[in-house]
Design an enzyme around this catalytic site. Structure first.
Site, mmCIF file in Angstrom:
data_model
loop_
_atom_site.group_PDB
_atom_site.id
_atom_site.type_symbol
_atom_site.label_atom_id
_atom_site.label_comp_id
_atom_site.label_asym_id
_atom_site.label_seq_id
_atom_site.Cartn_x
_atom_site.Cartn_y
_atom_site.Cartn_z
ATOM 1 N N GLY A 34 -0.525 -4.904 -2.552
ATOM 2 C CA GLY A 34 -0.455 -5.159 -3.457
ATOM 3 C C GLY A 34 0.628 -5.330 -4.747
ATOM 4 N N GLU A 55 3.360 3.692 -10.982
ATOM 5 C CA GLU A 55 2.499 3.557 -9.754
ATOM 6 C C GLU A 55 2.647 5.498 -10.135
ATOM 7 O OE1 GLU A 55 1.674 3.433 -6.944
ATOM 8 O OE2 GLU A 55 1.857 5.554 -6.959
ATOM 9 N N GLN A 63 -1.719 2.029 5.832
ATOM 10 C CA GLN A 63 -2.744 2.300 5.479
ATOM 11 C C GLN A 63 -3.384 2.059 7.202
ATOM 12 O OE1 GLN A 63 -5.358 2.604 2.361
ATOM 13 N NE2 GLN A 63 -3.448 2.813 1.026
ATOM 14 N N VAL A 98 -1.700 4.787 -15.207
ATOM 15 C CA VAL A 98 -2.206 4.063 -16.077
ATOM 16 C C VAL A 98 -4.061 5.333 -16.538
ATOM 17 C CG1 VAL A 98 -3.310 2.412 -16.783
ATOM 18 C CG2 VAL A 98 -1.089 2.478 -15.651
ATOM 19 N N CYS A 181 -10.805 -2.070 5.162
ATOM 20 C CA CYS A 181 -11.328 -2.701 6.218
ATOM 21 C C CYS A 181 -12.099 -2.236 6.863
ATOM 22 C CB CYS A 181 -10.242 -1.717 6.939
ATOM 23 S SG CYS A 181 -9.515 -2.237 8.621
ATOM 24 N N ASP A 318 -7.177 -4.278 -3.133
ATOM 25 C CA ASP A 318 -9.092 -3.618 -3.038
ATOM 26 C C ASP A 318 -9.732 -3.137 -4.645
ATOM 27 O OD1 ASP A 318 -8.275 -3.452 -0.522
ATOM 28 O OD2 ASP A 318 -7.698 -1.169 -0.725
ATOM 29 N N LYS A 326 -11.957 -6.086 1.687
ATOM 30 C CA LYS A 326 -10.658 -5.384 1.066
ATOM 31 C C LYS A 326 -10.158 -5.190 2.480
ATOM 32 C CE LYS A 326 -13.425 -4.050 -2.501
ATOM 33 N NZ LYS A 326 -12.950 -4.871 -3.470
ATOM 34 N N THR A 327 -8.706 -5.615 2.750
ATOM 35 C CA THR A 327 -7.901 -5.690 3.691
ATOM 36 C C THR A 327 -6.473 -6.278 2.891
ATOM 37 O OG1 THR A 327 -7.350 -7.761 4.331
ATOM 38 C CG2 THR A 327 -9.138 -6.266 5.340
ATOM 39 N N CYS A 363 -9.787 -8.758 9.872
ATOM 40 C CA CYS A 363 -9.553 -8.007 10.993
ATOM 41 C C CYS A 363 -9.340 -7.116 12.290
ATOM 42 C CB CYS A 363 -11.426 -7.003 10.332
ATOM 43 S SG CYS A 363 -11.930 -5.645 10.509
HETATM 44 P P1 FAD Z 1 -2.921 0.850 -1.973
HETATM 45 O O1 FAD Z 1 -2.284 -0.224 -0.837
HETATM 46 O O2 FAD Z 1 -4.143 1.474 -1.789
HETATM 47 O O3 FAD Z 1 -2.504 0.883 -3.556
HETATM 48 C C1 FAD Z 1 -3.047 1.475 -3.916
HETATM 49 C C2 FAD Z 1 -1.995 2.181 -5.444
HETATM 50 O O4 FAD Z 1 -2.118 2.617 -6.461
HETATM 51 C C3 FAD Z 1 -1.325 3.589 -4.705
HETATM 52 O O5 FAD Z 1 0.364 3.764 -3.858
HETATM 53 C C4 FAD Z 1 -1.768 4.061 -5.833
HETATM 54 O O6 FAD Z 1 -1.115 5.314 -6.395
HETATM 55 C C5 FAD Z 1 -1.750 3.325 -7.140
HETATM 56 N N1 FAD Z 1 -2.560 3.619 -7.915
HETATM 57 C C6 FAD Z 1 -3.724 4.125 -7.827
HETATM 58 N N2 FAD Z 1 -4.598 4.890 -9.594
HETATM 59 C C7 FAD Z 1 -3.268 4.066 -10.585
HETATM 60 C C8 FAD Z 1 -3.347 4.733 -11.611
HETATM 61 N N3 FAD Z 1 -3.855 4.965 -12.342
HETATM 62 N N4 FAD Z 1 -1.953 4.107 -12.102
HETATM 63 C C9 FAD Z 1 -1.397 3.283 -11.577
HETATM 64 N N5 FAD Z 1 -0.932 3.711 -10.056
HETATM 65 C C10 FAD Z 1 -2.026 3.939 -9.180
HETATM 66 N N6 FAD Z 1 -5.737 -3.320 6.011
HETATM 67 C C11 FAD Z 1 -5.798 -4.988 6.730
HETATM 68 O O7 FAD Z 1 -5.291 -5.545 6.491
HETATM 69 N N7 FAD Z 1 -5.753 -3.883 8.662
HETATM 70 C C12 FAD Z 1 -5.833 -3.382 8.485
HETATM 71 O O8 FAD Z 1 -6.188 -3.491 10.021
HETATM 72 C C13 FAD Z 1 -6.817 -2.362 7.969
HETATM 73 N N8 FAD Z 1 -6.924 -1.389 8.293
HETATM 74 C C14 FAD Z 1 -7.145 0.434 7.474
HETATM 75 C C15 FAD Z 1 -7.518 1.213 7.819
HETATM 76 C C16 FAD Z 1 -7.437 2.595 7.142
HETATM 77 C C17 FAD Z 1 -8.186 3.852 7.890
HETATM 78 C C18 FAD Z 1 -7.010 2.325 5.799
HETATM 79 C C19 FAD Z 1 -7.424 3.418 4.783
HETATM 80 C C20 FAD Z 1 -7.207 0.506 5.848
HETATM 81 C C21 FAD Z 1 -6.693 0.286 6.388
HETATM 82 N N9 FAD Z 1 -6.473 -1.227 5.923
HETATM 83 C C22 FAD Z 1 -5.732 -2.519 6.575
HETATM 84 C C23 FAD Z 1 -6.524 -1.716 4.445
HETATM 85 C C24 FAD Z 1 -5.895 -1.801 3.154
HETATM 86 O O9 FAD Z 1 -4.388 -0.389 3.503
HETATM 87 C C25 FAD Z 1 -5.221 -1.713 1.766
HETATM 88 O O10 FAD Z 1 -6.573 -2.927 1.851
HETATM 89 C C26 FAD Z 1 -4.146 -2.067 1.113
HETATM 90 O O11 FAD Z 1 -3.401 -1.447 1.530
HETATM 91 C C27 FAD Z 1 -4.886 -2.991 -0.360
HETATM 92 O O12 FAD Z 1 -3.743 -2.570 -0.473
HETATM 93 P P2 FAD Z 1 -3.437 -2.237 -2.635
HETATM 94 O O13 FAD Z 1 -2.174 -2.767 -3.335
HETATM 95 O O14 FAD Z 1 -5.003 -2.956 -3.099
HETATM 96 O O15 FAD Z 1 -3.788 -0.760 -2.443
#
Ligand code: FAD
Length: 419
Positions: A34, A55, A63, A98, A181, A318, A326-327, A363
């Site tokens: 995101g 970050e 992932q 953070v 996911c 997420d 949540k994907t 999905c």
């Molecule tokens: P993330 O990509 O997890 O990033 C969060 C970031 O925030 C990380 O880099 C972390 O280090 C950082 N962070 C955390 N805490 C702090 C803090 N306090 N201060 C600053 N930074 C911080 N999605 C699909 O669309 N299709 C799929 O097939 C799919 N399969 C998946 C399979 C698995 C096994 C997994 C684990 C996930 C899968 N997903 C899939 C889900 C997808 O990866 C997540 O929904 C997506 O990465 C969410 O994005 P995000 O930016 O919210 O979180």
């Protein structure tokens, strides 16, 4: 507090006690799917925006690839890149974590004790995996047949467990919390089953799927399409079973049997291999902040993704309160809404009502090596297919799209603000 749909940018400059260098026009928390996507899109939408991402991690993971890695498709190294290499140009990377929000002052606080002020804040720290929530899990994961695709450093052991199992029970779990996911617990089970089918071991392996939920999949058409798959592998599906403890030395999983959201009975299941999808929740620093809703998620409007109380704060991914699956696929549709509204707020002082998120989630349900059902749906669990054919059908073409095309679209398109 100002009108929620407009924001005039009052009180955004740092006070005299704080150095100007700590102020950014757009401050993004999290350099995951995101955060990076939002930064890349803001750069395309605005002229020379001042963007910083906080970050802590040196690496960025794709992932969705971990499911394949656990099944022995691709080396896990392919799922990661160095953060410095994917950070968009001219975006400041603050390598810190953070710990607190002061939204009335437009300030966030980090672990290093630094305060950063902002004009606009994007909150995207992902979801927290609560490995400690199940007694017996955190201390035994990666040993004694207990494995999970939900961590980069665990996926090799998943593959080892699949490869080593020749007979007995393979148990796959799905928790009673929100988790990322929704299909992943089943995808790794179908891939494992297909692997055992191909090697001939499936005759001697009982595959059991336990879920705390009441249905196999939330979209009825997809749930129906999965029935022949479940039958093909002879999977025993046990719904309303919530894993609550692992007795690792005895190889026993302990469950609460649920009814109307409450445990009504207890049950033990013996296993030889246990694949756990751990419980998850909003990150603690969000839960304990003024940004959280009653369940701990960043409290945003489900269509505009703007915070319900603080109009200069948005969330995607997420950590948000939106009731979608949540994907990463959801993030792909949320990012244009967040960045479109931010650009509009910045230029016009109000969000643009044309930017609306409809709850899209996708999905890609891998049902075997070379087989996939592509589920796409909205807030109402209504199918929103991208292709002009029946997606509730196993297809080889969709498997290759997921395996070969989507990683490329992710690294080269989405993270660069193009897809
Ligand atoms: P993330 O990509 O997890 O990033 C969060 C970031 O925030 C990380 O880099 C972390 O280090 C950082 N962070 C955390 N805490 C702090 C803090 N306090 N201060 C600053 N930074 C911080 N999605 C699909 O669309 N299709 C799929 O097939 C799919 N399969 C998946 C399979 C698995 C096994 C997994 C684990 C996930 C899968 N997903 C899939 C889900 C997808 O990866 C997540 O929904 C997506 O990465 C969410 O994005 P995000 O930016 O919210 O979180």
């Amino acid at each position: 507090m100002e009108n929620l749909r407009t924001y005039t940018g009052k009180n955004v400059k740092p006070d005299k006690a704080r150095p100007y260098a700590n102020h950014h026009q757009f401050l993004i928390i999290g350099g995951g799917t995101g955060g990076i996507t939002a930064a890349a899109q803001l750069k395309k939408k605005l002229k020379k925006p001042d963007i910083a991402i906080i970050e802590p991690s040196d690496v960025h993971y794709y992932q969705p690839m971990w499911t394949f890695n656990g099944a022995g498709v691709f080396d896990k190294e392919k799922s990661k890149k160095l953060m410095k290499d994917i950070m968009p140009n001219d975006v400041a990377w603050i390598k810190d974590y953070v710990v607190a929000f002061h939204p009335e002052q437009n300030i966030v606080e980090t672990e290093c004790g630094t305060f950063y002020s902002y004009e606009f804040l994007v909150v995207a720290p992902g979801i927290q995996v609560d490995w400690d929530a199940i007694p017996g899990l955190a201390e035994n994961i990666g040993t004694k047949g207990i494995c999970s695709i939900y961590a980069y450093n665990q996926v090799d052991y998943v593959h080892e467990c699949i490869h080593m199992l020749k007979e007995g029970r393979a148990l796959f779990t799905q928790p009673n919390t929100k988790f990322k996911c929704g299909g992943a617990p089943q995808k790794i089970m179908y891939l494992s089953s297909d692997s055992w089918k191909n090697s001939g071991a499936l005759h001697d392996i009982d595959v059991t799927f336990t879920s705390a939920g009441s249905v196999i999949f939330g979209v009825p058409e997809i749930a129906e399409a999965l029935q022949p798959v479940i039958k093909r592998y002879g999977i025993d599906v046990k719904l309303l079973h919530n894993l609550k403890e692992i007795k690792a030395d005895e190889k026993i999983a302990v469950y609460d049997i649920m009814k109307d959201g409450k445990p009504v009975d207890e049950m033990e299941i013996e296993y030889d291999m246990l694949h756990v999808t751990p419980p998850m929740s909003s990150p603690d620093f969000i839960k304990n902040s003024p940004l959280a809703d009653s369940e701990g998620w960043v409290d945003v409007d489900k269509h505009s993704l703007q915070h319900k109380k603080y109009p200069n704060i948005f969330s995607l991914g997420d950590a948000g309160s939106t009731p979608n699956a949540k994907t990463g696929a959801a993030v792909r549709k949320q990012a244009p809404v967040v960045t479109g509204n931010l650009a509009s707020l910045q230029k016009e002082g109000k969000i643009d009502e044309n930017f609306i998120y409809d709850g899209y989630g996708s999905c890609p349900l891998i049902t075997g090596y070379n087989k996939l059902i592509l589920a796409e749906f909205d807030y109402e669990n209504k199918m929103t297919p991208s292709f002009p054919f029946n997606q509730a059908k196993e297809r080889r073409s969709m498997y290759h799209m997921k395996k070969d095309l989507l990683p490329m679209i992710y690294w080269q398109g989405m993270l660069k603000g193009r897809a």
